[in-house]
Design a protein around this motif. Structure first.
Motif, PDB file in Angstrom:
ATOM      1  N   HIS A 123       0.843  -1.191   0.000  1.00 19.07           N
ATOM      2  CA  HIS A 123       0.000   0.000   0.000  1.00 19.07           C
ATOM      3  C   HIS A 123       0.882   1.246   0.000  1.00 19.07           C
ATOM      4  O   HIS A 123       1.477   1.594   1.017  1.00 19.07           O
ATOM      5  CB  HIS A 123      -0.911  -0.046   1.247  1.00 19.07           C
ATOM      6  CG  HIS A 123      -1.955   1.018   1.268  1.00 19.07           C
ATOM      7  ND1 HIS A 123      -2.870   1.146   2.294  1.00 19.07           N
ATOM      8  CD2 HIS A 123      -2.238   2.016   0.393  1.00 19.07           C
ATOM      9  CE1 HIS A 123      -3.657   2.178   2.049  1.00 19.07           C
ATOM     10  NE2 HIS A 123      -3.296   2.718   0.900  1.00 19.07           N
TER      11      HIS A 123
ATOM     12  N   HIS B 194       3.603   0.972   3.171  1.00 15.92           N
ATOM     13  CA  HIS B 194       3.538  -0.106   4.155  1.00 15.92           C
ATOM     14  C   HIS B 194       2.900  -1.314   3.484  1.00 15.92           C
ATOM     15  O   HIS B 194       2.470  -1.252   2.327  1.00 15.92           O
ATOM     16  CB  HIS B 194       2.736   0.329   5.394  1.00 15.92           C
ATOM     17  CG  HIS B 194       1.306   0.666   5.081  1.00 15.92           C
ATOM     18  ND1 HIS B 194       0.905   1.905   4.652  1.00 15.92           N
ATOM     19  CD2 HIS B 194       0.182  -0.093   5.102  1.00 15.92           C
ATOM     20  CE1 HIS B 194      -0.395   1.902   4.431  1.00 15.92           C
ATOM     21  NE2 HIS B 194      -0.869   0.688   4.691  1.00 15.92           N
TER      22      HIS B 194
ATOM     23  N   ASP C 185       0.020  -4.539   4.155  1.00 17.01           N
ATOM     24  CA  ASP C 185      -1.122  -4.903   4.986  1.00 17.01           C
ATOM     25  C   ASP C 185      -1.315  -6.412   4.955  1.00 17.01           C
ATOM     26  O   ASP C 185      -1.611  -6.983   3.902  1.00 17.01           O
ATOM     27  CB  ASP C 185      -2.380  -4.195   4.485  1.00 17.01           C
ATOM     28  CG  ASP C 185      -2.347  -2.687   4.734  1.00 17.01           C
ATOM     29  OD1 ASP C 185      -2.257  -2.290   5.907  1.00 17.01           O
ATOM     30  OD2 ASP C 185      -2.396  -1.919   3.755  1.00 17.01           O
TER      31      ASP C 185
HETATM   32 MN    MN Z   1      -2.947   0.133   4.353  1.00 21.12          MN
END
Ligand code: MN
Length: 156
Positions: free
Chosen positions: A36, A42, A44
């Motif tokens: 993402h 980051h 997920d």
């Molecule tokens: Mn996210």
């Protein structure tokens, strides 16, 4: 179903993210990691449990070797359909930025209680036994540690 928080944070018509059906039909053991590219890049991690995708944000990405311990910050439950979501969440919307599937597959729970989830990942990239362990009391309850368990081969 506990998608109230998920829905309340988003304008799903604008973002293009799935609303989530009332009777989800996951295979029961979906594992997915999405990359993402939001304000901060980051990953997920999402695991299908109790009809939703339990979700953790991995600020530094997933651990690929047993000696790496990575912070996993629990986020709101996501609908099962989110496992297949890829796209660009528009500017101004929650989580704006590009979402791509980084790894997918299935998982098998080995030991699960409120403070830990030990599970076997059968993904395209990640394979093996992994642990999610809640950090100690007194710290933020959303903070978990995510790491790979040592296997026989790792000991050589
Ligand atoms: Mn996210």
């Amino acid at each position: 179903m506990s998608l109230q928080e998920y829905r309340s944070k988003r304008n799903l018509r604008r973002s293009g993210e799935p609303e989530g059906s009332e009777s989800p039909s996951g295979g029961g053991n979906i594992y997915v990691i999405q990359r993402h590219q939001a304000t901060h890049l980051h990953y997920d991690l999402r695991l299908e449990m109790d009809g939703v995708l339990k979700s953790w944000a991995l600020p530094k990405g997933p651990p690929t070797q047993p000696n790496l311990k990575r912070l996993a910050v629990q986020t709101e439950d996501h609908p099962i359909e989110y496992a297949y979501f890829e796209g660009v969440i528009p500017e101004g919307e929650y989580g704006a930025g590009k979402v791509e599937v980084w790894d997918r597959g299935t998982f098998k729970p080995i030991e699960v209680d409120e403070n830990k989830i030990i599970f076997r990942i059968c993904g395209e990239k990640l394979k093996g036994d992994y642990c999610l362990i809640k950090l100690r009391p007194g710290t933020d309850p959303k903070n978990w540690l995510f790491f790979k368990k040592k296997t026989k081969e790792d000991e050589h």
